[in-house]
Scaffold this motif. Structure first.
Motif, short mmCIF file in Angstrom:
data_model
loop_
_atom_site.label_atom_id
_atom_site.label_comp_id
_atom_site.label_asym_id
_atom_site.label_seq_id
_atom_site.Cartn_x
_atom_site.Cartn_y
_atom_site.Cartn_z
N GLY A 1 0.81 -1.21 0.00
CA GLY A 1 0.00 0.00 0.00
C GLY A 1 0.85 1.27 0.00
O GLY A 1 0.55 2.23 -0.72
N LEU A 2 1.94 1.27 0.77
CA LEU A 2 2.82 2.44 0.82
C LEU A 2 3.49 2.70 -0.52
O LEU A 2 3.61 3.85 -0.96
CB LEU A 2 3.89 2.23 1.89
N LEU A 3 3.90 1.65 -1.21
CA LEU A 3 4.54 1.81 -2.51
C LEU A 3 3.56 2.36 -3.55
O LEU A 3 3.95 3.14 -4.42
CB LEU A 3 5.14 0.49 -2.98
N VAL A 4 2.32 1.96 -3.45
CA VAL A 4 1.30 2.50 -4.36
C VAL A 4 1.11 3.99 -4.10
O VAL A 4 0.99 4.80 -5.04
CB VAL A 4 -0.03 1.73 -4.19
N VAL A 5 1.08 4.39 -2.83
CA VAL A 5 0.97 5.82 -2.48
C VAL A 5 2.15 6.59 -3.06
O VAL A 5 1.99 7.67 -3.65
CB VAL A 5 0.91 6.00 -0.95
N GLY A 6 3.36 6.05 -2.92
CA GLY A 6 4.54 6.69 -3.48
C GLY A 6 4.48 6.81 -4.99
O GLY A 6 4.89 7.83 -5.57
N PHE A 7 3.99 5.78 -5.65
CA PHE A 7 3.86 5.78 -7.11
C PHE A 7 2.94 6.91 -7.57
O PHE A 7 3.26 7.66 -8.51
CB PHE A 7 3.30 4.43 -7.58
N VAL A 8 1.82 7.09 -6.88
CA VAL A 8 0.87 8.16 -7.22
C VAL A 8 1.51 9.53 -7.00
O VAL A 8 1.36 10.44 -7.83
CB VAL A 8 -0.43 8.01 -6.40
N ALA A 9 2.23 9.69 -5.88
CA ALA A 9 2.88 10.97 -5.59
C ALA A 9 3.89 11.33 -6.69
O ALA A 9 3.97 12.49 -7.12
CB ALA A 9 3.57 10.92 -4.23
N ASN A 10 4.65 10.36 -7.16
CA ASN A 10 5.63 10.60 -8.21
C ASN A 10 4.96 11.07 -9.50
O ASN A 10 5.52 11.89 -10.24
CB ASN A 10 6.43 9.32 -8.47
N GLU A 11 3.77 10.57 -9.78
CA GLU A 11 3.05 10.97 -11.00
C GLU A 11 2.66 12.44 -10.98
O GLU A 11 2.49 13.06 -12.03
CB GLU A 11 1.79 10.10 -11.17
N PHE A 12 2.54 13.02 -9.81
CA PHE A 12 2.13 14.43 -9.70
C PHE A 12 3.31 15.40 -9.77
O PHE A 12 3.10 16.62 -9.76
CB PHE A 12 1.36 14.66 -8.39
N VAL A 13 4.54 14.90 -9.82
CA VAL A 13 5.71 15.79 -9.87
C VAL A 13 5.77 16.49 -11.22
O VAL A 13 5.70 15.86 -12.28
CB VAL A 13 7.01 15.00 -9.63
N ARG A 14 5.88 17.81 -11.19
CA ARG A 14 5.97 18.64 -12.38
C ARG A 14 7.14 19.62 -12.22
O ARG A 14 7.66 19.79 -11.12
CB ARG A 14 4.67 19.45 -12.58
N PRO A 15 7.57 20.30 -13.28
CA PRO A 15 8.63 21.31 -13.14
C PRO A 15 8.23 22.39 -12.13
O PRO A 15 7.06 22.72 -11.98
CB PRO A 15 8.76 21.88 -14.56
N VAL A 16 9.23 22.96 -11.47
CA VAL A 16 9.00 23.98 -10.44
C VAL A 16 8.55 25.29 -11.07
O VAL A 16 9.09 25.72 -12.09
CB VAL A 16 10.29 24.20 -9.62
N ASP A 17 7.55 25.90 -10.46
CA ASP A 17 7.03 27.17 -10.96
C ASP A 17 8.13 28.25 -10.90
O ASP A 17 8.87 28.36 -9.90
CB ASP A 17 5.84 27.60 -10.08
N PRO A 18 8.27 29.07 -11.95
CA PRO A 18 9.34 30.10 -11.98
C PRO A 18 9.31 31.08 -10.82
O PRO A 18 10.34 31.70 -10.52
CB PRO A 18 9.08 30.82 -13.32
N ARG A 19 8.19 31.23 -10.15
CA ARG A 19 8.16 32.20 -9.05
C ARG A 19 9.06 31.78 -7.88
O ARG A 19 9.39 32.61 -7.01
CB ARG A 19 6.72 32.41 -8.56
N PHE A 20 9.47 30.50 -7.85
CA PHE A 20 10.36 30.03 -6.79
C PHE A 20 11.84 30.13 -7.19
O PHE A 20 12.72 29.84 -6.39
CB PHE A 20 10.03 28.59 -6.42
N HIS A 21 12.13 30.51 -8.43
CA HIS A 21 13.51 30.57 -8.91
C HIS A 21 14.26 31.73 -8.28
O HIS A 21 13.69 32.79 -7.99
CB HIS A 21 13.55 30.71 -10.42
N GLU A 22 15.57 31.53 -8.09
CA GLU A 22 16.44 32.59 -7.58
C GLU A 22 16.75 33.60 -8.68
O GLU A 22 16.99 33.22 -9.83
CB GLU A 22 17.76 32.00 -7.08
N PRO A 23 16.75 34.92 -8.36
CA PRO A 23 17.20 35.90 -9.35
C PRO A 23 18.70 35.71 -9.60
O PRO A 23 19.45 35.27 -8.74
CB PRO A 23 16.92 37.25 -8.67
#
Length: 444
Positions: free
Chosen positions: A418-440
């Protein structure tokens, strides 16, 4: 004087320095602190000598992993500032002192000193030592970050390959009573101090702006790989950090539960068969798991440089869930099935550790990747408690209810799936970081 010798400014590599001298420095530390994965060899002797339960004998290991994550999280920024030589020296001092305190605790029959020494003090050494080379390796190998971190973190996974048979031999020579265990801990503390010091002497950092000869950052990259930089503080504000926290926590919990209980677990699974596994062979199984843990760290993390980090985690999590299902369905029918599935699970477990620094570098850049990695390792602290607690508590409850052999572990194995399935789903939601968090640019 000592502080000056350990300062980052004293270890900037001269022109022409061979970057391939840095991985051996990292390995000297990681092979040593990777001894923690051989803790299961000490469990039966400690239980017999001090009258401990399986859950209680796991406490030093569990606290060690908790302190690993906490010291990595709180010390990550300091390690980035002070440099890898300082971090390796602190790790050497704490890890060796932990063994010496444990030796005193066993000799006096005071188990709390073992928990304090190996778990608390030694655990600080684990955390600082674990993150000490990561940022440095990524800067030395910008062309192959997965391979570079895989080499170092491979050593952590392979530590038990050396420690397991060595500890078994020492216990056989000195005895498995309190005197023999104490002497074994004492020898470990001294020998590891000497070996880890090699890493302290060898390590170097690249000059500012250094790049491998002939290498230029690629103009076009995968969508998941950023050219920007994100600070450690900003990383904590992103959903990507917390999704990876869940991914790492689930993957580690599923693997560490088997690893901490490996020696008694194979004995129980073999009890239903025609050829029960003896204690000596069980120690060999621990070493075999260490080998696959180590090999997976290098092989899978290197593969991630070509397949991408998100795809490789799909394999770790989805494949791991299927392998646990295989143990539930067929593990009791024969030791080879259990051993094969456990080996592959541990290779994915190790690969997850080795790949995550490169995953972080892809998402957040290399600006403060060491500090971000340290904060992410709090997931390991949680998993270090959850994994052994689930497996040991379920096994202890089953034994009290009259269960035997593989039946001691069925419930905990389903929890891991069950834990591995939860981790699998979380990995699917990973996307590139929004530019507002980038350092100048000016702050880098």
């Amino acid at each position: 004087m000592v502080a000056e010798l350990l300062d980052r400014s004293r270890i900037v590599a001269p022109a022409g320095w061979n970057r391939w001298l840095v991985p051996p420095a990292a390995l000297a530390v990681h092979l040593s602190i990777g001894q923690v994965y051989a803790w299961s060899v000490f469990k039966p002797p400690l239980e017999d000598a001090l009258g401990l339960s399986g859950t209680l004998s796991a406490l030093p290991f569990q606290l060690g992993i908790v302190m690993l994550g906490l010291s990595a999280a709180f010390g990550g920024t300091v390690v980035e500032r002070r440099g890898p030589r300082w971090a390796m020296a602190v790790s050497t001092l704490c890890f060796s002192a932990g063994f010496l305190l444990s030796a005193l605790g066993v000799a006096l029959g005071q188990y709390w000193l073992v928990v304090l020494g190996y778990g608390f003090v030694g655990g600080i050494g684990l955390g600082i030592g674990y993150i000490s080379p990561v940022s440095t390796l990524i800067k030395w190998f910008p062309d192959r970050p997965g391979m570079a971190t895989g080499i170092a973190i491979m050593g952590f996974g392979g530590g038990a390959l050396i420690a397991s048979p060595w500890s078994t031999q020492l216990l056989g020579s000195f005895g498995s009573d309190t005197g023999g265990i104490a002497l074994t801990f004492l020898v470990h503390g001294v020998v590891y101090a000497v070996f880890m010091s090699l890493g302290v002497v060898l390590v170097r950092v690249p000059p500012e702006g250094w790049r491998p000869a002939g290498w230029q950052p690629p103009e076009s990259t995968r969508a998941m790989i950023t050219k920007a930089e994100v600070s450690a503080g900003n990383a904590l504000r992103t959903p990507q950090f917390w999704l990876l926290w869940i991914v790492l926590c689930c993957n580690v919990t599923a693997g560490i539960g088997i690893l901490e209980k490996a020696a008694p677990m194979i004995v129980d699974f073999s009890a239903a068969g025609a050829a029960p596994v003896a204690a000596g062979a069980a120690a060999g199984f621990v070493a075999l798991l260490s080998l696959t843990n180590m090999a997976g760290r290098f092989a899978w993390s290197s593969t991630s440089d070509y397949l991408g980090r998100k795809n490789i985690y799909r394999l770790y999590l989805g494949g791991g869930a299927l392998l646990y299902l295989g143990i539930v369905a067929f593990g009791a029918s024969g030791v080879p099935v259990f051993v094969l599935c456990a080996m592959l699970i541990l290779s994915f477990y190790g690969g997850g550790f080795a790949t995550v620094p490169a995953y972080l570098k892809d998402l957040f850049g290399s600006f403060q990747v060491g500090a971000i990695h340290g904060r992410l390792l709090t997931a390991w602290s949680v998993a270090g408690v959850l994994g052994p607690l689930i497996v040991n508590a379920v096994a202890d409850a089953g034994e009290a209810a009259g269960a035997q052999g593989p039946g001691l572990y069925s419930t905990s194995l389903y929890i891991m799936i069950g834990l591995l399935v939860v981790g699998f789903v979380a990995n699917e939601f990973v996307r590139p970081v929004d530019p507002r968090f980038h350092e100048p640019e000016v702050s880098r």
